[in-house]
Scaffold this motif. Structure first.
Motif, PDB file in Angstrom:
ATOM      1  N   ASP A  88      -4.538   6.710 -10.777  1.00 15.01           N
ATOM      2  CA  ASP A  88      -3.308   6.876 -10.712  1.00 15.01           C
ATOM      3  C   ASP A  88      -2.727   6.905  -9.299  1.00 15.01           C
ATOM      4  O   ASP A  88      -3.214   6.330  -8.540  1.00 15.01           O
ATOM      5  N   GLU A  89      -1.868   7.954  -9.196  1.00 16.15           N
ATOM      6  CA  GLU A  89      -1.323   8.118  -7.482  1.00 16.15           C
ATOM      7  C   GLU A  89      -2.423   8.354  -6.657  1.00 16.15           C
ATOM      8  O   GLU A  89      -2.098   8.421  -5.397  1.00 16.15           O
ATOM      9  N   ARG A  90      -3.586   8.883  -7.239  1.00 13.77           N
ATOM     10  CA  ARG A  90      -4.680   9.067  -6.259  1.00 13.77           C
ATOM     11  C   ARG A  90      -4.855   7.923  -5.397  1.00 13.77           C
ATOM     12  O   ARG A  90      -5.499   8.228  -4.337  1.00 13.77           O
ATOM     13  N   ILE A  91      -4.518   6.916  -5.962  1.00 12.63           N
ATOM     14  CA  ILE A  91      -4.912   5.500  -5.030  1.00 12.63           C
ATOM     15  C   ILE A  91      -4.230   5.514  -3.697  1.00 12.63           C
ATOM     16  O   ILE A  91      -4.810   4.831  -2.694  1.00 12.63           O
ATOM     17  N   ILE A  92      -3.210   6.126  -3.674  1.00 11.19           N
ATOM     18  CA  ILE A  92      -2.380   6.448  -2.397  1.00 11.19           C
ATOM     19  C   ILE A  92      -3.093   7.029  -1.403  1.00 11.19           C
ATOM     20  O   ILE A  92      -3.421   6.731  -0.180  1.00 11.19           O
ATOM     21  N   GLN A  93      -3.562   8.190  -1.866  1.00 11.59           N
ATOM     22  CA  GLN A  93      -4.635   9.009  -1.036  1.00 11.59           C
ATOM     23  C   GLN A  93      -5.822   8.164  -0.580  1.00 11.59           C
ATOM     24  O   GLN A  93      -6.219   8.244   0.506  1.00 11.59           O
ATOM     25  N   LEU A  94      -6.413   7.331  -1.897  1.00 13.71           N
ATOM     26  CA  LEU A  94      -7.497   6.596  -1.397  1.00 13.71           C
ATOM     27  C   LEU A  94      -7.289   5.657  -0.593  1.00 13.71           C
ATOM     28  O   LEU A  94      -7.943   5.305   0.551  1.00 13.71           O
ATOM     29  N   ALA A  95      -6.039   4.970  -0.403  1.00 13.45           N
ATOM     30  CA  ALA A  95      -5.814   4.008   0.671  1.00 13.45           C
ATOM     31  C   ALA A  95      -5.553   4.626   1.997  1.00 13.45           C
ATOM     32  O   ALA A  95      -5.806   3.811   3.011  1.00 13.45           O
ATOM     33  N   ASP A  96      -5.289   5.857   2.063  1.00 14.20           N
ATOM     34  CA  ASP A  96      -5.434   6.625   3.182  1.00 14.20           C
ATOM     35  C   ASP A  96      -6.586   6.623   3.827  1.00 14.20           C
ATOM     36  O   ASP A  96      -6.840   6.555   5.001  1.00 14.20           O
ATOM     37  N   LEU A  97      -7.510   6.715   3.129  1.00 12.98           N
ATOM     38  CA  LEU A  97      -9.102   7.049   3.558  1.00 12.98           C
ATOM     39  C   LEU A  97      -9.874   5.424   3.616  1.00 12.98           C
ATOM     40  O   LEU A  97     -10.703   5.724   4.609  1.00 12.98           O
ATOM     41  N   VAL A  98      -9.440   4.536   2.780  1.00 12.38           N
ATOM     42  CA  VAL A  98     -10.227   3.473   2.675  1.00 12.38           C
ATOM     43  C   VAL A  98      -9.578   2.171   3.055  1.00 12.38           C
ATOM     44  O   VAL A  98      -8.318   1.994   2.994  1.00 12.38           O
ATOM     45  N   GLU A  99     -10.042   1.135   3.599  1.00 12.76           N
ATOM     46  CA  GLU A  99      -9.673  -0.227   3.928  1.00 12.76           C
ATOM     47  C   GLU A  99     -10.483  -1.201   2.825  1.00 12.76           C
ATOM     48  O   GLU A  99     -11.549  -1.042   2.804  1.00 12.76           O
ATOM     49  N   PHE A 100      -9.408  -1.804   1.844  1.00 11.56           N
ATOM     50  CA  PHE A 100     -10.174  -2.775   0.933  1.00 11.56           C
ATOM     51  C   PHE A 100     -10.543  -4.154   1.540  1.00 11.56           C
ATOM     52  O   PHE A 100      -9.465  -4.715   2.284  1.00 11.56           O
ATOM     53  N   ASP A 101     -11.663  -4.386   1.420  1.00  9.80           N
ATOM     54  CA  ASP A 101     -12.131  -5.785   2.026  1.00  9.80           C
ATOM     55  C   ASP A 101     -12.107  -6.599   0.535  1.00  9.80           C
ATOM     56  O   ASP A 101     -11.116  -6.443  -0.079  1.00  9.80           O
ATOM     57  N   ARG A 102     -13.214  -7.343   0.333  1.00  7.35           N
ATOM     58  CA  ARG A 102     -13.064  -8.241  -0.721  1.00  7.35           C
ATOM     59  C   ARG A 102     -13.133  -7.403  -1.969  1.00  7.35           C
ATOM     60  O   ARG A 102     -13.926  -6.311  -2.506  1.00  7.35           O
TER      61      ARG A 102
END
Lengths: 179, 241
Positions: free
Chosen positions: A26-40
């Motif tokens: 859920d909204e923790r994905i925003i927190q995750l997006a702050d920490l990681v960069e998605f590749d493939r």
């Protein structure tokens, strides 16, 4: 380029349920997006995997393309994670291991109920199926296993949070499930 | 004469004739086990209850408790061994938890959770095994059998029917059924038999029902086997006294 942890994910012989569970944080994905960069990943729709810190694999290995993608992930990812029942022990797709590949193809494409214009697909674009389905650790070295069908979002979140912060990977009793 | 021994630094009282497992269970202390069921004569085949008694490994379910013995159970070394045994059990059969009606109340799964097994990790055997649905009320799925011998013991010792036996040696060991055809439907087996209720995994199952308890409310969903497993009733008894 940023200093963010680069994460790649792929679904091999899986149902994308594990990826749905990743989105279920859920909204923790925003927190995750702050920490990681998605590749493939199926989320970015990038087709090739680049140099990554963490690779997450859903699903077992059922065809030649799965082998190629998995080996590419292993080559490019410092840490490889086996996510969910299918990548860990083959799961439901591995139930085909009780039969020969010929029996499976004939049942699906020649003798199955409602089959019209019966023929086994042979287009060269279609990856060749392996005789048996394999868990991913039988093909490449795996660093972490997260069981579940799918692993609960909370389990995935706990894992990512602990991994990214360098804490020991630990789970509460209710976070680990094989089903 | 009763006595006392030590498990993981905790004193445990025992009565003459009690095994380490009996005494531990009576004291509400859980030692991981699969082939053991306190209602039956111990079999000591799964080896999960292996503990170190005065430094020597032995099965807790068959070793008599002795005055002053120092027993280690939850050490890193013994838990590592237990995880390896569990992983071997998982890869030797076809344990598809997401598709099993026993999931959530399966003792193999519960003990593996307790021992922190995240994945079987070894190479899977994917053995070719049958499902026998010939009986009107019961089904036997040999894919899930872990050869604990509990159905054999229950059928022989309680039901007096000798419906089951283990045949073969080593990796060729397998469960067989005593009937002219070798099928469960042609045997004297009945859904009311004790042997119908003791399978720790999803090998011997009642037909016409399944998935009747929602996820989250199944036996091992909220609490580990060390709390809600067969040791639970002893914990309650102890508290009631």
């Amino acid at each position: 380029m940023t200093n963010k942890t680069r994460v790649a994910t792929a679904s091999l012989a899986g149902c994308f349920g594990c990826h749905m569970s990743i989105l279920d944080i859920d909204e923790r994905i925003i927190q995750l997006a702050d920490l990681v960069e998605f590749d493939r990943t199926p989320i970015t729709d990038i087709k090739e995997v680049g140099e990554c810190d963490v690779g997450i694999i859903e699903g077992g290995v059922c065809n030649a393309d799965n082998v190629e993608v998995l080996k590419e992930f292993r080559r490019n990812c410092k840490i490889l994670v086996s996510l969910g029942a299918c990548s860990i022990n083959g799961g439901i797709p591995a139930m085909r291991n009780q039969y020969t590949l010929k029996q499976c193809l004939e049942e699906s494409y020649l003798h199955g109920i409602g089959v019209e214009d019966a023929q086994i697909p042979s287009d060269p674009e279609i990856p060749l199926l392996l005789n048996k389905l394999h868990p991913i650790h039988e093909v490449v070295w795996v660093d972490y296993f997260l069981p579940g069908c799918p692993p609960p979002a909370d389990t995935i979140w706990t894992f990512l949070e602990e991994l990214l912060s360098g804490k020991p990977i630990e789970f509460a009793y209710r976070q680990i499930r094989y089903d | 004469m009763s006595g006392q021994f030590i498990i993981d630094h905790k004193p445990v009282p025992f009565e003459p004739g009690q095994t380490i497992m009996d005494a531990a269970m009576a004291a509400g202390i859980y030692i991981p086990h699969l082939c053991h069921n306190p209602e039956f004569h111990p079999h000591a085949s799964c080896k999960l209850c292996t503990v170190k008694i005065n430094g020597r490994p032995a099965s807790a379910c068959t070793t008599q408790a002795a005055e002053g013995a120092v027993v280690e159970s939850e050490t890193d070394e013994l838990m590592d061994d237990r995880r390896i045994l569990l992983k071997m059990l998982f890869v030797e059969g076809n344990h598809v938890c997401p598709a099993c009606e026993k999931s959530g109340r399966c003792q193999l799964q519960a003990v593996a959770y307790y021992c922190n097994m995240l994945a079987p990790e070894f190479t899977h055997f994917y053995p070719q095994r049958d499902v026998d649905a010939s009986h009107p009320d019961m089904v036997i799925d040999f894919n899930r059998c872990i050869l604990c011998n509990l159905c054999v013991r229950a059928s022989r010792d309680v039901d007096g029917k000798d419906v089951f036996a283990i045949s073969g040696r080593g990796i060729g060991s397998h469960l067989i059924i005593s009937s002219p055809s070798g099928r469960l439907g042609d045997s004297a087996f009945d859904a009311e038999d004790k042997a119908a209720q003791v399978c720790p995994v999803g090998a011997i199952m009642l037909k016409h029902q399944g998935y009747d308890v929602p996820i989250g409310q199944r036996l091992y969903d909220q609490e580990p086997v060390s709390v809600v497993g067969d040791v639970a009733k002893y914990v309650v008894k102890k508290h009631d006294q």
